[in-house]
Design a protein around this motif. Structure first.
Motif, PDB file in Angstrom:
ATOM      1  N   ARG A  21     100.460  38.050 -16.630  1.00  0.00           N
ATOM      2  CA  ARG A  21     100.208  38.971 -17.751  1.00  0.00           C
ATOM      3  C   ARG A  21     101.520  39.437 -18.364  1.00  0.00           C
ATOM      4  O   ARG A  21     101.672  39.455 -19.587  1.00  0.00           O
ATOM      5  CB  ARG A  21      99.364  40.143 -17.245  1.00  0.00           C
ATOM      6  N   ARG A  22     102.467  39.804 -17.523  1.00  0.00           N
ATOM      7  CA  ARG A  22     103.783  40.221 -18.030  1.00  0.00           C
ATOM      8  C   ARG A  22     104.473  39.062 -18.747  1.00  0.00           C
ATOM      9  O   ARG A  22     105.027  39.226 -19.835  1.00  0.00           O
ATOM     10  CB  ARG A  22     104.664  40.738 -16.891  1.00  0.00           C
ATOM     11  N   ALA A  23     104.448  37.886 -18.146  1.00  0.00           N
ATOM     12  CA  ALA A  23     105.111  36.719 -18.739  1.00  0.00           C
ATOM     13  C   ALA A  23     104.459  36.308 -20.059  1.00  0.00           C
ATOM     14  O   ALA A  23     105.162  36.037 -21.037  1.00  0.00           O
ATOM     15  CB  ALA A  23     105.099  35.550 -17.752  1.00  0.00           C
ATOM     16  N   PHE A  24     103.140  36.266 -20.098  1.00  0.00           N
ATOM     17  CA  PHE A  24     102.447  35.867 -21.323  1.00  0.00           C
ATOM     18  C   PHE A  24     102.677  36.891 -22.437  1.00  0.00           C
ATOM     19  O   PHE A  24     102.849  36.521 -23.594  1.00  0.00           O
ATOM     20  CB  PHE A  24     100.948  35.688 -21.087  1.00  0.00           C
ATOM     21  N   ALA A  25     102.681  38.168 -22.088  1.00  0.00           N
ATOM     22  CA  ALA A  25     102.892  39.215 -23.091  1.00  0.00           C
ATOM     23  C   ALA A  25     104.322  39.194 -23.622  1.00  0.00           C
ATOM     24  O   ALA A  25     104.553  39.407 -24.809  1.00  0.00           O
ATOM     25  CB  ALA A  25     102.570  40.587 -22.509  1.00  0.00           C
ATOM     26  N   THR A  26     105.269  38.918 -22.758  1.00  0.00           N
ATOM     27  CA  THR A  26     106.680  38.941 -23.146  1.00  0.00           C
ATOM     28  C   THR A  26     107.127  37.662 -23.830  1.00  0.00           C
ATOM     29  O   THR A  26     107.803  37.704 -24.856  1.00  0.00           O
ATOM     30  CB  THR A  26     107.559  39.181 -21.895  1.00  0.00           C
ATOM     31  N   HIS A  27     106.758  36.526 -23.260  1.00  0.00           N
ATOM     32  CA  HIS A  27     107.282  35.244 -23.739  1.00  0.00           C
ATOM     33  C   HIS A  27     106.252  34.391 -24.477  1.00  0.00           C
ATOM     34  O   HIS A  27     106.624  33.410 -25.116  1.00  0.00           O
ATOM     35  CB  HIS A  27     107.818  34.422 -22.562  1.00  0.00           C
ATOM     36  N   GLY A  28     104.978  34.728 -24.356  1.00  0.00           N
ATOM     37  CA  GLY A  28     103.930  33.884 -24.907  1.00  0.00           C
ATOM     38  C   GLY A  28     103.528  32.838 -23.883  1.00  0.00           C
ATOM     39  O   GLY A  28     104.293  32.499 -22.986  1.00  0.00           O
ATOM     40  N   TYR A  29     102.314  32.339 -24.034  1.00  0.00           N
ATOM     41  CA  TYR A  29     101.783  31.374 -23.077  1.00  0.00           C
ATOM     42  C   TYR A  29     102.654  30.126 -22.982  1.00  0.00           C
ATOM     43  O   TYR A  29     103.022  29.696 -21.893  1.00  0.00           O
ATOM     44  CB  TYR A  29     100.357  30.984 -23.474  1.00  0.00           C
ATOM     45  N   ALA A  30     102.996  29.539 -24.118  1.00  0.00           N
ATOM     46  CA  ALA A  30     103.727  28.270 -24.117  1.00  0.00           C
ATOM     47  C   ALA A  30     105.102  28.395 -23.475  1.00  0.00           C
ATOM     48  O   ALA A  30     105.552  27.482 -22.791  1.00  0.00           O
ATOM     49  CB  ALA A  30     103.860  27.734 -25.537  1.00  0.00           C
ATOM     50  N   SER A  31     105.757  29.530 -23.663  1.00  0.00           N
ATOM     51  CA  SER A  31     107.123  29.705 -23.151  1.00  0.00           C
ATOM     52  C   SER A  31     107.178  30.305 -21.755  1.00  0.00           C
ATOM     53  O   SER A  31     108.253  30.356 -21.155  1.00  0.00           O
ATOM     54  CB  SER A  31     107.926  30.581 -24.112  1.00  0.00           C
ATOM     55  N   VAL A  62      93.747  36.187 -16.780  1.00  0.00           N
ATOM     56  CA  VAL A  62      94.437  37.292 -17.457  1.00  0.00           C
ATOM     57  C   VAL A  62      93.560  37.816 -18.593  1.00  0.00           C
ATOM     58  O   VAL A  62      93.381  39.033 -18.749  1.00  0.00           O
ATOM     59  CB  VAL A  62      95.825  36.849 -17.972  1.00  0.00           C
ATOM     60  N   ILE A  63      92.991  36.919 -19.371  1.00  0.00           N
ATOM     61  CA  ILE A  63      92.121  37.330 -20.478  1.00  0.00           C
ATOM     62  C   ILE A  63      90.892  38.073 -19.958  1.00  0.00           C
ATOM     63  O   ILE A  63      90.489  39.081 -20.529  1.00  0.00           O
ATOM     64  CB  ILE A  63      91.737  36.109 -21.353  1.00  0.00           C
ATOM     65  N   ASP A  64      90.316  37.606 -18.869  1.00  0.00           N
ATOM     66  CA  ASP A  64      89.165  38.311 -18.284  1.00  0.00           C
ATOM     67  C   ASP A  64      89.540  39.734 -17.894  1.00  0.00           C
ATOM     68  O   ASP A  64      88.769  40.668 -18.107  1.00  0.00           O
ATOM     69  CB  ASP A  64      88.626  37.557 -17.070  1.00  0.00           C
ATOM     70  N   GLN A  65      90.729  39.902 -17.320  1.00  0.00           N
ATOM     71  CA  GLN A  65      91.177  41.233 -16.913  1.00  0.00           C
ATOM     72  C   GLN A  65      91.377  42.136 -18.133  1.00  0.00           C
ATOM     73  O   GLN A  65      90.908  43.274 -18.161  1.00  0.00           O
ATOM     74  CB  GLN A  65      92.478  41.132 -16.116  1.00  0.00           C
ATOM     75  N   ARG A 105      99.054  39.180 -28.632  1.00  0.00           N
ATOM     76  CA  ARG A 105      99.636  37.910 -28.190  1.00  0.00           C
ATOM     77  C   ARG A 105      98.699  37.148 -27.252  1.00  0.00           C
ATOM     78  O   ARG A 105      98.451  35.967 -27.438  1.00  0.00           O
ATOM     79  CB  ARG A 105     100.968  38.149 -27.502  1.00  0.00           C
ATOM     80  N   ILE A 106      98.182  37.826 -26.220  1.00  0.00           N
ATOM     81  CA  ILE A 106      97.401  37.121 -25.196  1.00  0.00           C
ATOM     82  C   ILE A 106      95.967  36.843 -25.654  1.00  0.00           C
ATOM     83  O   ILE A 106      95.495  35.704 -25.589  1.00  0.00           O
ATOM     84  CB  ILE A 106      97.409  37.901 -23.868  1.00  0.00           C
ATOM     85  N   ASP A 110      97.437  33.601 -28.463  1.00  0.00           N
ATOM     86  CA  ASP A 110      97.534  32.522 -27.482  1.00  0.00           C
ATOM     87  C   ASP A 110      96.175  32.105 -26.917  1.00  0.00           C
ATOM     88  O   ASP A 110      95.918  30.916 -26.735  1.00  0.00           O
ATOM     89  CB  ASP A 110      98.458  32.920 -26.322  1.00  0.00           C
ATOM     90  N   GLY A 111      95.307  33.065 -26.646  1.00  0.00           N
ATOM     91  CA  GLY A 111      93.999  32.744 -26.074  1.00  0.00           C
ATOM     92  C   GLY A 111      93.240  31.723 -26.900  1.00  0.00           C
ATOM     93  O   GLY A 111      92.851  30.667 -26.396  1.00  0.00           O
ATOM     94  N   PRO A 112      93.013  31.996 -28.191  1.00  0.00           N
ATOM     95  CA  PRO A 112      92.301  31.014 -29.012  1.00  0.00           C
ATOM     96  C   PRO A 112      93.058  29.686 -29.153  1.00  0.00           C
ATOM     97  O   PRO A 112      92.430  28.625 -29.189  1.00  0.00           O
ATOM     98  CB  PRO A 112      92.177  31.712 -30.377  1.00  0.00           C
TER      99      PRO A 112
END
Length: 195
Positions: A21-31, A62-65, A105-106, A110-112
């Motif tokens: 969650r921290r990584a996806f929020a900070t860097h985005g899923y791809a990064s 993460v999206i479910d949470q 972002r998440i 990124d989710g869709p």
């Protein structure tokens, strides 16, 4: 007392979800680096694969949470209100949460892009059922015009989702928010019988 296997599995999953969650929020899923997020959680890639299958499975978790947290916040927005006002306020709260960077972002960008159409995500099925029940209750109470509750629920949920997606993707999300919320309120008011 030693932790049970189930408790250890749950702790591992929670640590991976928190790090992702921290990584996806900070860097985005791809990064987001799988190695960095598993290291941050103090775990291995093997733990990630064992618990979630792959990075995409971790994103789903993460999206479910986040979705569960958003639902609690939506319910709080409508608490103590009439059924109609709660119905509208919960939809508006959903749209307003699209201003939050983590949700933008998440959940909305990124989710869709990774998981496809959000209206087909499993958590949306529960949301749709709740909206159908609420609309049926509003019809039964003589507040909403006679309409197919599933059709109305799909359109209302779709409107809130698309408004949130619009806000999240806008160059100036705050400027779009007012227009989105006003249009959402106007649209759902068309369901209501005149008092």
């Amino acid at each position: 007392m030693a932790a049970t296997r189930a408790e250890m599995v749950e702790e591992t999953r929670a640590r991976l979800i928190a790090a992702a969650r921290r990584a996806f929020a900070t860097h985005g899923y791809a990064s987001a680096s799988m190695d960095q997020l598993t290291a941050e959680a103090g775990l291995t890639r093997g733990a990630l694969y064992h618990n979630f299958g792959d990075k995409k499975g971790l994103l789903r978790a993460v999206i479910d949470q986040i979705d569960a947290e958003m639902l609690v916040r939506m319910r709080a927005a409508g608490q103590g209100r009439s059924t109609w006002d709660a119905f509208v306020d919960e939809g508006v709260a959903y749209v307003e949460m699209s201003l939050e960077p983590e949700i933008q972002r998440i959940m909305l960008l990124d989710g869709p892009a990774v998981l496809g159409d959000p209206s087909r995500w499993p958590n949306q099925t529960a949301c749709l059922r709740t909206t159908i029940q609420t609309i049926q209750q509003l019809i039964d109470d003589g507040i909403v015009k006679p309409v197919d509750p599933e059709a109305a629920a799909r359109l209302v949920n779709g409107a809130a989702l698309n408004a949130a997606l619009w806000v999240a993707a806008a160059d100036e999300p705050q400027a779009v928010m007012g227009k989105a919320v006003d249009a959402f309120r106007q649209m759902v008011s068309g369901l209501r019988l005149q008092p």
